[in-house]
Design an enzyme around this catalytic site. Structure first.
Site, PDB file in Angstrom:
ATOM      1  N   LYS A  74      59.182 105.213  61.655  1.00 42.00           N
ATOM      2  CA  LYS A  74      57.765 104.557  61.304  1.00 42.00           C
ATOM      3  C   LYS A  74      58.117 103.251  60.486  1.00 42.00           C
ATOM      4  CE  LYS A  74      53.688 105.478  59.095  1.00 42.00           C
ATOM      5  NZ  LYS A  74      53.568 104.317  57.976  1.00 42.00           N
ATOM      6  N   SER A 114      44.790 104.616  62.264  1.00 45.88           N
ATOM      7  CA  SER A 114      45.946 104.960  61.492  1.00 45.88           C
ATOM      8  C   SER A 114      46.329 106.528  61.970  1.00 45.88           C
ATOM      9  CB  SER A 114      45.479 104.961  60.122  1.00 45.88           C
ATOM     10  OG  SER A 114      44.400 105.769  59.858  1.00 45.88           O
ATOM     11  N   GLU A 123      54.676  96.490  65.386  1.00 50.07           N
ATOM     12  CA  GLU A 123      55.107  96.110  63.913  1.00 50.07           C
ATOM     13  C   GLU A 123      55.701  95.072  63.846  1.00 50.07           C
ATOM     14  OE1 GLU A 123      53.459  98.427  60.213  1.00 50.07           O
ATOM     15  OE2 GLU A 123      53.375  98.763  62.687  1.00 50.07           O
TER      16      GLU A 123
END
Length: 705
Positions: free
Chosen positions: A126, A92, A182
């Site tokens: 992000k 992370s 992602e």
């Protein structure tokens, strides 16, 4: 002491207790978000808890827990899919919440590297989605895995192949290439999906992130194929040949290989450019067509990234600059009380549904009785003393897609006749007294195993992945078996077949959701778990304050169950050799030690443990392999100026070799590494007769000269 007490105002014991609370709360939040795809707290609240934990650890570094949230990534992968071990961990990111945080991050990178000149960073949106790692061998996609807990994820290869942004084959790629990025869903596709689901009577989703996660984790890949998933590539794991010399160059290479990369990614020469690009991205947020929750900065030079390396859970060369939280107002309809594994009574607000940042929310956390009353644990006012009542018009605070919290109350809209909320002193599940111990912000049920809520939650914990991890016996099955009086305590799992005899298989296979094969598999899986490592058993017991890492420390120290049990049974809180020995374990504090000893002095709990242990073959935990390391197990102190590496690099290298690095010299110190300018530490080491070497001697010792 309350959760709103500033870290700098906490005493040592208050800090210790608060770190324990934060560890438990963040562990629950991680499991809900990463494993269940059903978050229970907001991103902003989660970040605030992490920041509070870090601030307390910074003030009291010696109180850092073995199961500290600072050392945790994600959560265990789901039991539904086969597991994949990541060749390179999926970590992370640390978080920044202000311009000052970003400036501090950039300065810390410079200090670590010993450089004063500005360092170039990339800045990119992000994405608020689900992390995915794609493994290519010989240019062909061979495996796709979710992040999971960072070390082990879920195998979703068949599902990933249905996503149009993910190529099946690559031209001119390294022989081995793991592409990371992602999975997400656009706002338009999300709205269309929910409309189709509603028309067909299916499940609708609260937000695009949950929709993407749920779609990728379908057992039927054809369902995934029908969902409009997208993929942005932004990183890599194992690679047989470098993609480029810089982060930006590597991203461009991924784009050339056929992956979608984010067009808003930029190289920034300094902090001012990083912040300017952050504001530019923030201004476009509402029109991007997909969810983002911040901007990620990464050191552009890959050689410097390698030198900076990693902390336990985060890279030193990257950070996420999060966007501010969002607010809305709505009516508080009711307050419900939920009872957890440790008996904690947690209040949950039931709200008139309200859209907050594009997400409809109807639940919120209320923390504890003090928060509802408008005060901290010391009686000091929060929200200027405004309490929260059923019927109030409340301000809801959220960031992301999870359950928000109530931030404030509009007293001008409070209905006539409302009364302050009376927090229950009786457990709503079992009727036992609910007490609040001194120094604890939470009221807890005293019913123990007679409380059905606690019993079920303890059993769920017992069969969890980091505990006994019994295939086919998850949360749903535990609830079913408990409800039907098949199991009431952990030992009952292992005596199930014996107690019900030959008819047990017949009874189980005739239950809804079971067949003969699945029933046979369950009993086989139970038998396979009779032989189990000591650390898993200790963690599975569900003793308050004992997380997975702490269980490993205890197992490593005592070696066998017999030695551990005898030591805990013989220990007296606050006195005696057994108590001192327990507290001497690095990473074990007085709060945790007292919790473990208390558990072993409870007659009913000891009896339950004895029944369980009688069914098991508990194995000694294998110690880490540091064979050949000249400093394994030794305590090392660095002092003075190091000229060939920074202090942070030296510490990281020593710990990787199995040494414990301390900031002070004591009788327990084995070695002092002294550079120019060494002062009082060198003198104290000499007085204590501790071996002292210079930096060159250290490099020779560890074979790095």
């Amino acid at each position: 002491m309350g959760r709103d007490t500033a870290p700098e105002e906490l005493s040592r014991e208050e800090a210790r207790a608060e770190l324990a609370r934060l560890s438990a709360e963040l562990a629950r939040a991680n499991a809900a978000y990463h494993t269940e795809d059903a978050p229970e707290i907001t991103d902003a609240e989660y970040d605030a808890l992490k920041r509070r934990n870090a601030a307390i650890e910074a003030r009291f570094p010696d109180l850092k827990r073995a199961d500290s949230p600072s050392d945790v990534v994600g959560a265990a992968p789901s039991e539904t899919f086969s597991k994949v071990r990541h060749r390179v961990r999926m970590l992370s990111l640390g978080n920044a919440f202000s311009d000052e945080d970003v400036a501090d991050f950039a300065k810390s990178v410079g200090r670590y590297l010993g450089r004063e000149a500005p360092i170039a960073f990339t800045a990119e949106p992000k994405i608020d989605g689900l992390s995915l790692s794609l493994r290519y061998e010989g240019g062909r996609l061979v495996q796709a895995a979710t992040r999971g807990d960072g070390q082990e994820g879920e195998n979703v290869t068949a599902n990933a192949r249905t996503i149009s942004d993910i190529p099946d084959t690559l031209n001119s790629a390294p022989e081995v290439l793991e592409v990371r990025g992602e999975v997400y869903m656009t706002h338009a596709d999300f709205a269309a999906l929910n409309e189709r689901q509603a028309e067909q009577g299916g499940k609708t989703f609260a937000n695009p992130r949950n929709a993407a996660a749920g779609s990728l984790r379908q057992l039927d890949a054809e369902i995934t194929r029908s969902r409009p998933l997208r993929f942005f590539a932004y990183a890599w794991g194992e690679v047989s040949a470098p993609l480029a010399d810089t982060q930006m160059g590597a991203i461009e290479r991924l784009g050339a290989l056929g992956f979608s990369t984010n067009p808003l990614t930029r190289v920034c020469a300094d902090t001012d450019e990083m912040l300017a690009h952050y504001r530019d991205i923030e201004s476009q947020r509402a029109t991007l067509g997909y969810d983002i929750d911040g901007v990620v900065y990464k050191v552009d030079d890959l050689t410097l990234q390698e030198r900076l390396g990693f902390r336990s859970t985060t890279p030193r060369w990257a950070i996420a600059h999060k966007f501010p939280a969002e607010l809305a107002w709505t009516r508080l309809e009711a307050i419900d009380i939920q009872v957890g594994r440790t008996g904690a009574l947690s209040p949950v607000a039931r709200l008139s549904p309200v859209t907050v940042g594009g997400v409809v929310v109807s639940n919120a956390t209320l923390h504890n009785e003090d928060y509802i009353a408008g005060q901290d644990a010391n009686g000091q006012p929060i929200r200027e003393g405004r309490d929260i009542r059923v019927g109030d018009w409340v301000q809801v605070y959220r960031a992301g897609d999870v359950i928000p919290k109530i931030a404030d109350v509009d007293l001008s809209q409070r209905p006539d006749g409302t009364k302050p909320y009376a927090f229950p002193t009786i457990c709503p599940e079992c009727g036992s007294e609910a007490v609040r111990e001194e120094g604890d912000a939470v009221r807890r049920c005293t019913g123990g195993l007679i409380c059905p809520a606690q019993a079920v939650e303890k059993l769920k914990h017992f069969v969890g992945r980091s505990a006994f991890d019994i295939e086919g016996l998850g949360s749903k099955q535990v609830e079913q078996f408990y409800r039907d009086d098949w199991i009431a305590e952990p030992a009952d799992i292992f005596t199930l077949k014996k107690r019900y005899g030959p008819g047990c298989l017949t009874q189980l296979k005739n239950r809804e959701g079971w067949g003969e094969k699945s029933a046979e598999n369950l009993f086989d899986a139970i038998d396979e778990r009779r032989k189990i490592a000591l650390n898993r058993v200790i963690f599975a017991l569900g003793i308050r304050h004992v997380g997975e890492a702490a269980a490993g420390l205890l197992a490593g120290h005592y070696g066998t169950w017999e030695a551990f049990e005898a030591a805990m049974a013989g220990a007296e809180i606050g006195e005696g050799a057994a108590w001192d020995d327990l507290n001497a374990i690095d990473g074990v504090g007085k709060v945790m030690a007292a919790s473990v000893v208390t558990a072993f002095h409870q007659e009913a709990e000891r009896a339950s443990m004895a029944r369980l242990v009688a069914e098991l073959d508990i194995q000694e935990v294998r110690r880490p392999d540091t064979e050949g390391s000249p400093v394994a197990g030794k305590t090392v102190v660095f002092t003075g100026t190091l000229e060939k590496m920074t202090r942070a690099e030296a510490k990281a290298r020593a710990e990787a070799l199995g040494a414990k690095v301390s900031g002070s010299v004591s009788a327990k110190t084995d070695l002092l590494v002294a550079g120019p300018g060494a002062g009082s530490k060198a003198k104290k080491a000499a007085d204590l007769g501790i071996e002292t070497i210079d930096e060159d001697g250290w490099l020779d010792l560890i074979g790095a000269s």
